[in-house]
Design a protein around this motif. Sequence first.
Motif: not given
Lengths: 285, 226
Positions: A184-185, A155-158, A165-173
């Motif tokens: 996100x870097x 369930x990719x809510x990025x 609301x922390x960034x995950x590995x699936x958050x967009x750059x």
Amino acid sequence: MALRTLQVSPGFMRFMPKEYQDLVEKGPFGRKLKLSDLGTYKELLEEHPMCEGCAMAFFIRLALTALPAPEHTVIVGTAGCGRLSLSQAAIPFVYGNYCDTNGVATGIKRGLALRFPDQPKDVVVIAGDGGLSDIGFSQVMHGWFRQEKFTTVMLDNEVYGNTGGQESGMTKRGEVVKMAPIGKQFEKIDMIGLAKTAGVAYIARLTPTNPSRIISTIRKAVLIAREVGPTYVQAYTSCNIEYSIPPEKVLEDARQVEKERYGFLEIISDEAKAFLAAQDAAHRE
Amino acid sequence: MNGNEYRVKPGPEGLLPPAAACCGVVLSEKGQGLVEGALKSENDTLRVMARELLTRQNPTIFPGPLVLWAWREGVADKAASVLELAHEIPGVRIIPMPDYRPIYPKIDPEAVINPCHPNLTIWHNKIEVCVFIGVHCHFANITLKMIRAGTNCYTITLCHEAGHEDSMASLPFADANQVRALTETIRQLKREGLRPRYADTPGILLTAAQEALSQGLVWQPAPVAQ
């Protein structure tokens, strides 16, 4: 679970809550139901505490509808928004620790195969991007490389929506989320590419814009995992709270994301294709 | 008293009561029972259970999934024995615990008891004595502790396994025979002259939710307490 466990003991039906009476008399168990049957039977999940307009809740409802044999299915999940509804569904739900959903699923799948050699049992991991691509990443990969026969649905809510609301590995750059103020870097993890490298038999990426496609994708993924090998479905299910999407705009956002970058992708191994063809032929007969 | 003075009495004991096992209460062997933390004979345990069920307010049976669902041979007989027991307790209610799913945003306490918040059902229905049967032990344990923490309910467990230290009266290895033994003990106490608290209300009472369902009416959940 099995159909037998859904029979109420003699004399007790009148004491059962309405919801359970309906599940026994009008539930999906042991029936072949289609998307168009929604609204005519008691669904596995009707009430849940997820946010208004949540795309994930919508996707989960359809994913549960798609299960080919809910009475022979176990769902494994972990911390995150999805488990708020999954744990309330009328289907066994195992709450893995954050890092080990796919390890737990491996054990359950193998145990069920030993315990019920004549009855296929489906194991489906349904967890978020944090659970699968970050904290549970290693066990996802090991499950895939070992060709464990169960389905993984991301369930990719990025974002880590459940914790603010922390960034995950699936958050967009470059994406700025509430607890990642500088943006996100790094690139979004290519889980599809990793699944391909690991030899996953069926890989799909989709958004919740097309209910029929969700149902057909999940059903294929579960059936292929039952017979062929690991399967992976990555579904964009926006967090309308963390990304500040008004509830009425959630599907509009999904359509836009589908068009701009997510698309619909399906990668099927030759063995899985042959299996699906055989299934279709058997179905036609 | 197992060499200590800790007694497992009806609460409310307050938030986070100690586990009775940590206070020295040990489980009974087959043929024995546990009453308020003390080892007793099975017969004595059954008499205590029977007396409490006949004399306390709003007796209620909470059948768990192992009894409610006919999932294997023998369950139907055990379920029948539970109904026989219910028929001997005037004014008893049967409120099921069909599974252990969390139920949010709220439960209907007249329709169900949920192990995540069993106190809601007990408070709402003013239950002062209850029987748990057919509940998996790990959920029974947490449920019993929550009830002892927040309510004045006398908890009775007819456990298929080793019994429960945190209930006020517990019988281990209880199959349909033990349930029928409790039913017979209730009959015996009545024959000895004990007048049940609800002697004028024979039979099993349905909750409002169950009554509405049995009449085919539209079922409305109980209103939220203010």
